[in-house]
Write a protein that holds these residues in place. Structure first.
Motif, PDB file in Angstrom:
ATOM      1  N   ARG A 105      -5.722  -3.988   5.721  1.00 59.10           N
ATOM      2  CA  ARG A 105      -6.885  -4.552   5.050  1.00 59.10           C
ATOM      3  C   ARG A 105      -6.902  -6.028   5.414  1.00 59.10           C
ATOM      4  O   ARG A 105      -5.875  -6.705   5.299  1.00 59.10           O
ATOM      5  N   PRO A 109      -8.408  -9.392  -2.347  1.00 60.33           N
ATOM      6  CA  PRO A 109      -9.157  -8.781  -3.450  1.00 60.33           C
ATOM      7  C   PRO A 109     -10.197  -9.725  -4.063  1.00 60.33           C
ATOM      8  O   PRO A 109     -11.215  -9.276  -4.570  1.00 60.33           O
ATOM      9  N   VAL A 258       4.021 -11.123  -6.521  1.00 62.78           N
ATOM     10  CA  VAL A 258       3.889  -9.790  -5.913  1.00 62.78           C
ATOM     11  C   VAL A 258       4.135  -9.933  -4.408  1.00 62.78           C
ATOM     12  O   VAL A 258       3.677 -10.909  -3.803  1.00 62.78           O
ATOM     13  N   ILE A 259       4.856  -9.000  -3.808  1.00 67.68           N
ATOM     14  CA  ILE A 259       5.065  -9.088  -2.356  1.00 67.68           C
ATOM     15  C   ILE A 259       3.763  -8.777  -1.619  1.00 67.68           C
ATOM     16  O   ILE A 259       2.833  -8.182  -2.166  1.00 67.68           O
ATOM     17  N   HIS A 261       2.416  -6.509   0.211  1.00 67.81           N
ATOM     18  CA  HIS A 261       2.601  -5.111   0.613  1.00 67.81           C
ATOM     19  C   HIS A 261       1.662  -4.708   1.739  1.00 67.81           C
ATOM     20  O   HIS A 261       1.964  -3.808   2.513  1.00 67.81           O
ATOM     21  N   LEU A 264       3.300  -6.223   4.904  1.00 62.55           N
ATOM     22  CA  LEU A 264       4.581  -5.543   5.116  1.00 62.55           C
ATOM     23  C   LEU A 264       4.395  -4.115   5.635  1.00 62.55           C
ATOM     24  O   LEU A 264       5.088  -3.685   6.559  1.00 62.55           O
ATOM     25  N   GLY A 265       3.446  -3.385   5.055  1.00 60.17           N
ATOM     26  CA  GLY A 265       3.187  -2.017   5.511  1.00 60.17           C
ATOM     27  C   GLY A 265       2.779  -1.988   6.977  1.00 60.17           C
ATOM     28  O   GLY A 265       3.284  -1.180   7.766  1.00 60.17           O
ATOM     29  N   SER A 269       4.738  -0.447  10.342  1.00 61.01           N
ATOM     30  CA  SER A 269       4.086   0.476  11.265  1.00 61.01           C
ATOM     31  C   SER A 269       4.252  -0.017  12.705  1.00 61.01           C
ATOM     32  O   SER A 269       4.610   0.751  13.610  1.00 61.01           O
TER      33      SER A 269
ATOM     34  N   SER B 104      -1.927   1.117  -1.629  1.00 62.06           N
ATOM     35  CA  SER B 104      -2.985   0.162  -1.967  1.00 62.06           C
ATOM     36  C   SER B 104      -4.353   0.765  -1.670  1.00 62.06           C
ATOM     37  O   SER B 104      -5.379   0.114  -1.817  1.00 62.06           O
ATOM     38  N   SER B 130      -4.385  -4.667  -5.613  1.00 63.23           N
ATOM     39  CA  SER B 130      -3.620  -5.916  -5.708  1.00 63.23           C
ATOM     40  C   SER B 130      -2.108  -5.694  -5.643  1.00 63.23           C
ATOM     41  O   SER B 130      -1.403  -6.460  -4.995  1.00 63.23           O
ATOM     42  N   LEU B 131      -1.607  -4.652  -6.297  1.00 57.31           N
ATOM     43  CA  LEU B 131      -0.152  -4.440  -6.345  1.00 57.31           C
ATOM     44  C   LEU B 131       0.348  -3.387  -5.364  1.00 57.31           C
ATOM     45  O   LEU B 131       1.542  -3.282  -5.111  1.00 57.31           O
ATOM     46  N   GLY B 132      -0.556  -2.560  -4.861  1.00 53.21           N
ATOM     47  CA  GLY B 132      -0.120  -1.467  -3.994  1.00 53.21           C
ATOM     48  C   GLY B 132       0.288  -0.223  -4.768  1.00 53.21           C
ATOM     49  O   GLY B 132       0.782   0.745  -4.193  1.00 53.21           O
ATOM     50  N   LYS B 209      12.449   4.854   0.593  1.00 56.71           N
ATOM     51  CA  LYS B 209      11.932   3.810   1.487  1.00 56.71           C
ATOM     52  C   LYS B 209      12.471   3.985   2.900  1.00 56.71           C
ATOM     53  O   LYS B 209      11.720   3.894   3.876  1.00 56.71           O
ATOM     54  N   GLU B 213      10.185   4.580   6.274  1.00 55.39           N
ATOM     55  CA  GLU B 213      10.159   3.656   7.418  1.00 55.39           C
ATOM     56  C   GLU B 213      10.145   4.401   8.746  1.00 55.39           C
ATOM     57  O   GLU B 213       9.808   3.833   9.781  1.00 55.39           O
ATOM     58  N   HIS B 261       2.158   3.683   6.298  1.00 50.12           N
ATOM     59  CA  HIS B 261       2.287   2.263   5.937  1.00 50.12           C
ATOM     60  C   HIS B 261       1.643   1.962   4.592  1.00 50.12           C
ATOM     61  O   HIS B 261       2.043   1.009   3.917  1.00 50.12           O
ATOM     62  N   LEU B 264       4.270   3.213   2.035  1.00 49.77           N
ATOM     63  CA  LEU B 264       5.475   2.389   2.180  1.00 49.77           C
ATOM     64  C   LEU B 264       5.272   0.985   1.604  1.00 49.77           C
ATOM     65  O   LEU B 264       6.139   0.468   0.889  1.00 49.77           O
ATOM     66  N   GLY B 265       4.113   0.379   1.889  1.00 56.58           N
ATOM     67  CA  GLY B 265       3.842  -0.962   1.358  1.00 56.58           C
ATOM     68  C   GLY B 265       3.849  -0.967  -0.163  1.00 56.58           C
ATOM     69  O   GLY B 265       4.458  -1.834  -0.800  1.00 56.58           O
ATOM     70  N   CYS B 268       7.397  -0.542  -1.503  1.00 56.71           N
ATOM     71  CA  CYS B 268       8.179  -1.796  -1.424  1.00 56.71           C
ATOM     72  C   CYS B 268       7.759  -2.752  -2.541  1.00 56.71           C
ATOM     73  O   CYS B 268       8.601  -3.474  -3.088  1.00 56.71           O
ATOM     74  N   SER B 269       6.476  -2.766  -2.879  1.00 58.31           N
ATOM     75  CA  SER B 269       6.008  -3.629  -3.963  1.00 58.31           C
ATOM     76  C   SER B 269       6.619  -3.182  -5.290  1.00 58.31           C
ATOM     77  O   SER B 269       7.121  -3.994  -6.079  1.00 58.31           O
ATOM     78  N   LYS B 272      10.198  -4.139  -5.559  1.00 59.49           N
ATOM     79  CA  LYS B 272      10.377  -5.550  -5.931  1.00 59.49           C
ATOM     80  C   LYS B 272      10.240  -5.733  -7.447  1.00 59.49           C
ATOM     81  O   LYS B 272      11.016  -6.484  -8.060  1.00 59.49           O
ATOM     82  N   PHE B 273       9.283  -5.047  -8.068  1.00 59.95           N
ATOM     83  CA  PHE B 273       9.135  -5.132  -9.527  1.00 59.95           C
ATOM     84  C   PHE B 273      10.408  -4.657 -10.234  1.00 59.95           C
ATOM     85  O   PHE B 273      10.894  -5.302 -11.161  1.00 59.95           O
ATOM     86  N   ASP B 276      13.292  -7.055  -9.694  1.00 57.40           N
ATOM     87  CA  ASP B 276      13.121  -8.258 -10.520  1.00 57.40           C
ATOM     88  C   ASP B 276      13.584  -8.000 -11.954  1.00 57.40           C
ATOM     89  O   ASP B 276      14.234  -8.852 -12.562  1.00 57.40           O
TER      90      ASP B 276
END
Lengths: 293, 293
Positions: A105, A109, A258-259, A261, A264-265, A269, B104, B130-132, B209, B213, B261, B264-265, B268-269, B272-273, B276
């Motif tokens: 994308r 947002p 927030v990462i 994503h 990263l995705g 790929s 996402s 926004s968060l995936g 994950k 990958e 992807h 996966l993205g 990964c998000s 991370k949550f 954390d």
């Protein structure tokens, strides 16, 4: 002393009446500030990056050096503000360059509805949505007599997954102009020296990936990875100087914990595509079929 | 012997005139085939998964066991085809359950324009873009007297990033009903036993994950991760039995050599949550501030 860059493969090109980047002899790259808020947003990003102490030193090398901004005579002949950056290809004799826009994308947002609709259309027409990245441009040095292989930009952007795989193979081949129809596949002769090895492009992408799994500072929309290597050096047996850089930060937003994503995705790929090419060329392949750096 | 599941937190619910899943005493879950092609597409996926020898054994445990299909009297009173699956919560005394739709984007590139527009709207209204990922439902066992904390589905879906963080903390707290306005934060009392540890949810997500990958067999659109643990067991000091499962495969497409992807993205998000939360609760935190399993 200012001139139009020889090795630009994507983005706006300077020309009569056209704003575009310029370079000088001292290794600096002058990028005209884009209209709307894009130019000032990109300056804001570079200023933030310069002063943010949370960016690890080993990650800074992926960004062009930033020298500030300067109002100067642009390619149009008029005074215009420019971002002054490191000219990334200044040190290369015969650089082969590929520009890859990363993420499934290209819109944030919080962008406007009109902008989102425009981006979404292009994301779906290209491989952005399906692969998580799209090729924006490439040139491959073949030889002093043959010059560069540089496919048409419109062709590159309209490629499907199989074409992307082919172009990623051509990028590290000595015969990139060969057509598969004639049975001549790209030879992937520089796969191990450019994509592979401890300092190769795959290793650098994996280093970036590790950072993107944790960093929540920035979200990089419509940002590109630049792959570069020096075929002039490679042919002299002096290494390939393969480098990965991040460029184009007109649509970077704050991560807010927030990462990224989306980036990263797409990066993962792309890593899979490069790993597959290395595995297929039988270099750096461990006994388990996985790529062993 | 058939009854409506006690521990469903998302999806269609069975009821008078409503098609919804049923369970029996033998630990089977009967999911009515959905209309359009969704039901048959999900059957196709389960059949493919059952016979595909490229799925590693340690990955199969993330999917419900598939027992085929069966035409049977549905919750509406009429005969209807059902997918017969393992009832994932059958072994739990007091299961706490969370349903998280990962990615996402919940639409496949080849979906119809109308379906894409509908999904895109919902993806942008929720945290999917926004968060995936977005929370689709949750219930947390508090105690035999207090029962379960089960926030309204509409509330859950309309949450922002901060609410998601809060709900992920409430999920592993003994006081999930407490309101932050009163200064009572979720105590995260089960963070280390549910999210942490070598068999905890984070470890399972990292295992998934690694597979995502590399795997290019399936792209999982609109698929959910189910987090489950048994508070009944935990309170008896008998471990938490934390489990991660993948469910809902009505929109799985073929990967065609490209990794997922999008999933996966988002994964990964989510990782991370969870990391954390573990770092904040000071469990399993190494000297470098990163989560050490």
């Amino acid at each position: 002393m200012l001139k139009i860059p020889d090795h630009q493969v994507a983005g706006h090109e300077a020309g009569l009446g056209n704003l575009g980047p310029l370079i000088d002899d001292s290794g600096r790259f002058y990028k005209p500030l884009q209209s709307d808020n894009r130019g000032s947003d990109e300056v804001t990003f570079y200023e933030s990056l310069s002063t943010n102490t949370d960016i690890p030193e080993h990650i800074r090398k992926f960004f062009p050096i930033y020298y500030g901004t300067k109002i100067m005579k642009a390619s149009t002949g008029w005074d215009h503000p420019h971002i002054v950056l490191q000219d990334l290809t200044a040190a290369s004799l015969k650089p082969s360059v590929m520009d890859i826009k990363v993420g499934s994308r290209t819109w944030a947002p919080e962008a406007s509805e009109a902008y989102i609709a425009k981006c979404l259309k292009k994301d779906r027409e290209t491989t952005t949505t399906s692969l998580g990245f799209r090729l924006s441009g490439l040139k491959v040095y073949i030889g002093d007599d043959l010059g560069f292989y540089k496919p048409d930009r419109d062709y590159i952007r309209k490629t499907g997954p199989d074409d992307v795989r082919l172009l990623l193979r051509k990028f590290i081949s000595s015969n990139p102009s060969s057509e598969t129809e004639t049975g001549q596949s790209p030879d992937c002769s520089s796969a191990s020296s450019v994509y592979g090895g401890p300092n190769g492009i795959l290793a650098q992408l994996l280093e970036l990936k590790t950072w993107f799994e944790h960093q929540t500072i920035y979200h990089f929309f419509a940002c590109s990875l630049l792959f570069m290597y020096d075929n002039g050096l490679a042919l002299k047996g002096a290494g390939s100087n393969a480098e990965v850089k991040l460029i184009d930060f007109a649509h970077v937003t704050e991560g807010n914990g927030v990462i990224d994503h989306n980036f990263l995705g797409g990066l993962c790929s792309l890593i899979k595509f490069i790993s597959d090419i290395l595995a297929e060329t039988n270099d750096y392949t461990g006994t388990n079929g996985q790529v062993d750096l």
